[in-house]
Design an enzyme around this catalytic site. Sequence first.
Site, PDB file in Angstrom:
ATOM      1  N   ARG A  72     -87.432 -64.837 -90.075  1.00  0.00           N
ATOM      2  CA  ARG A  72     -86.822 -63.910 -90.657  1.00  0.00           C
ATOM      3  C   ARG A  72     -87.125 -62.326 -90.563  1.00  0.00           C
ATOM      4  O   ARG A  72     -86.930 -61.535 -91.344  1.00  0.00           O
ATOM      5  CB  ARG A  72     -87.231 -64.256 -92.231  1.00  0.00           C
ATOM      6  N   LYS A 120     -78.684 -51.166 -84.368  1.00  0.00           N
ATOM      7  CA  LYS A 120     -77.434 -52.267 -84.199  1.00  0.00           C
ATOM      8  C   LYS A 120     -77.957 -53.087 -83.296  1.00  0.00           C
ATOM      9  O   LYS A 120     -78.261 -52.818 -82.286  1.00  0.00           O
ATOM     10  CB  LYS A 120     -76.236 -51.649 -83.812  1.00  0.00           C
ATOM     11  N   GLU A 156     -71.391 -41.347 -72.872  1.00  0.00           N
ATOM     12  CA  GLU A 156     -71.889 -41.448 -74.423  1.00  0.00           C
ATOM     13  C   GLU A 156     -72.566 -40.041 -74.784  1.00  0.00           C
ATOM     14  O   GLU A 156     -72.512 -39.682 -75.766  1.00  0.00           O
ATOM     15  CB  GLU A 156     -73.032 -42.620 -74.536  1.00  0.00           C
ATOM     16  N   LYS A 177     -77.770 -38.801 -83.311  1.00  0.00           N
ATOM     17  CA  LYS A 177     -77.809 -40.158 -83.724  1.00  0.00           C
ATOM     18  C   LYS A 177     -78.627 -40.381 -84.908  1.00  0.00           C
ATOM     19  O   LYS A 177     -78.151 -40.910 -85.979  1.00  0.00           O
ATOM     20  CB  LYS A 177     -77.835 -41.080 -82.493  1.00  0.00           C
ATOM     21  N   GLU A 230     -73.051 -47.996 -91.608  1.00  0.00           N
ATOM     22  CA  GLU A 230     -71.816 -47.657 -91.200  1.00  0.00           C
ATOM     23  C   GLU A 230     -70.667 -47.879 -92.470  1.00  0.00           C
ATOM     24  O   GLU A 230     -69.728 -48.634 -92.013  1.00  0.00           O
ATOM     25  CB  GLU A 230     -71.253 -48.434 -89.911  1.00  0.00           C
ATOM     26  N   ARG A 262     -71.168 -42.984 -89.998  1.00  0.00           N
ATOM     27  CA  ARG A 262     -71.679 -43.427 -88.766  1.00  0.00           C
ATOM     28  C   ARG A 262     -70.517 -43.942 -87.698  1.00  0.00           C
ATOM     29  O   ARG A 262     -70.721 -43.919 -86.576  1.00  0.00           O
ATOM     30  CB  ARG A 262     -72.715 -44.722 -89.063  1.00  0.00           C
ATOM     31  N   ASN A 284     -68.330 -43.889 -83.117  1.00  0.00           N
ATOM     32  CA  ASN A 284     -67.237 -44.694 -82.249  1.00  0.00           C
ATOM     33  C   ASN A 284     -66.215 -43.699 -81.554  1.00  0.00           C
ATOM     34  O   ASN A 284     -65.071 -44.202 -81.493  1.00  0.00           O
ATOM     35  CB  ASN A 284     -66.741 -45.735 -83.449  1.00  0.00           C
ATOM     36  N   HIS A 317     -64.103 -45.352 -78.910  1.00  0.00           N
ATOM     37  CA  HIS A 317     -64.460 -46.799 -78.871  1.00  0.00           C
ATOM     38  C   HIS A 317     -62.980 -47.624 -79.215  1.00  0.00           C
ATOM     39  O   HIS A 317     -63.170 -48.694 -78.644  1.00  0.00           O
ATOM     40  CB  HIS A 317     -65.387 -47.081 -79.765  1.00  0.00           C
ATOM     41  N   HIS A 330     -62.496 -50.248 -76.396  1.00  0.00           N
ATOM     42  CA  HIS A 330     -62.839 -51.674 -76.622  1.00  0.00           C
ATOM     43  C   HIS A 330     -61.401 -52.526 -76.274  1.00  0.00           C
ATOM     44  O   HIS A 330     -61.495 -53.494 -75.648  1.00  0.00           O
ATOM     45  CB  HIS A 330     -62.858 -52.117 -78.225  1.00  0.00           C
ATOM     46  N   HIS A 334     -68.863 -49.974 -69.959  1.00  0.00           N
ATOM     47  CA  HIS A 334     -68.682 -49.439 -71.385  1.00  0.00           C
ATOM     48  C   HIS A 334     -68.606 -48.313 -71.456  1.00  0.00           C
ATOM     49  O   HIS A 334     -67.678 -47.518 -72.014  1.00  0.00           O
ATOM     50  CB  HIS A 334     -69.642 -50.206 -72.191  1.00  0.00           C
TER      51      HIS A 334
END
Length: 372
Positions: free
Chosen positions: A122, A144, A186, A228, A238, A242, A246, A249, A253, A267
């Site tokens: 956990r 993330k 990025e 960031k 997010e 946040r 993206n 993105h 994607h 990417h």
Amino acid sequence: MTATVHVDLPGRAYDILIGPGVLEEAGSRIAAMSRRKHVCIITDENVAKLHLGALQAALQTSGLTSDALALPAGEATKCWAELERATEWLLAQKVERDDVVIAFGGGVIGDLAGFAAAILRRGVRFVQIPTSLLAQVDSSVGGKTGINSPSGKNLIGAFHQPSLVLADTALLGTLTQRDFLAGYGEVVKYGLLGDAAFFDWLEKQGSAMRTGDMDARVRAVTRSCEMKADIVQRDETEQGDRALLNLGHTFCHALEAATGYSDRLLHGEGVAIGCALAFELSARLGLCSQEDPSRVRAHLRDMGMKVDIADIPGDLPDAQTLLDLMGQDKKVQDGKLRFILARGIGEAFITSDVPHDAVLSVLQDALARHQS
Ligand code: GLY
């Protein structure tokens, strides 16, 4: 030449150390965090060959022994089977709740090892030691973590903040030019989304950074991490701001899905192309001047990067199919595509109010350049 960026989250605050040689601090920092004198490292086979010896030596100087699991390099590793392998290995290593796991590699390893740490017993603590530019400026910071599903990228995961990030900029020296520039996609994103002065600086210093200027690399990684950290502090999970991270993105994607997440498009390359398209779309919608997308493309071109859909090798589907792929993005809300658009360089904002026809025409024009 070392910088520290603090991520100030209540109960989960941590430092990002940035600079050449910060890897050497792994032993003393981790020894101070945990009673156990043994550390488990998850890495990939390429990073293990190049840098694992240095990390293990750094741990040893503080009396820490270590074992490493080296997974295959590449995006395909972010899957259930490798996650199971990593978690079972950590359990076999008798990792307990108070222990610290090290994620040593690029974005794939950081995401997978971070997720393994999030679900093991956990939740155990983990340290990110990112070895790629993309991981140093983006994926190792902000918590993330996750793996890919056959239904899409990063669809299985958790927010789990690292306890420390060591971004050793000397490790960037072993990256291929292509991987370095993908990470640079990025870096540019940060200037474009919220800091016009940083974008100006990148226009002047980007090529020095590419050819190895360490001061420039430290400064760029530091500014990216500051930005960031600031956004993650405001909106860790997010719900709002946040999503600015993206930028580029939604296009990216769709292009990654259309190229099968393959070597045809990395990417960070997709992010760079996506940023250029997001500025093109913003200009067509009258939100920013026509000069802005031209300036974005000119800088990416100067850096020797992929700039446009036309730079992606091989066949691509038609514009409607790309638009449909965007609709499968996890950023879709109530069936509406969420875009990050810009009122100028450094002035991005989030909107769900984008006419599909405008997106379609940007894609159709870009695909026409691809075929010509
Ligand atoms: N890579 C985007 C984020 O961390 O939110």
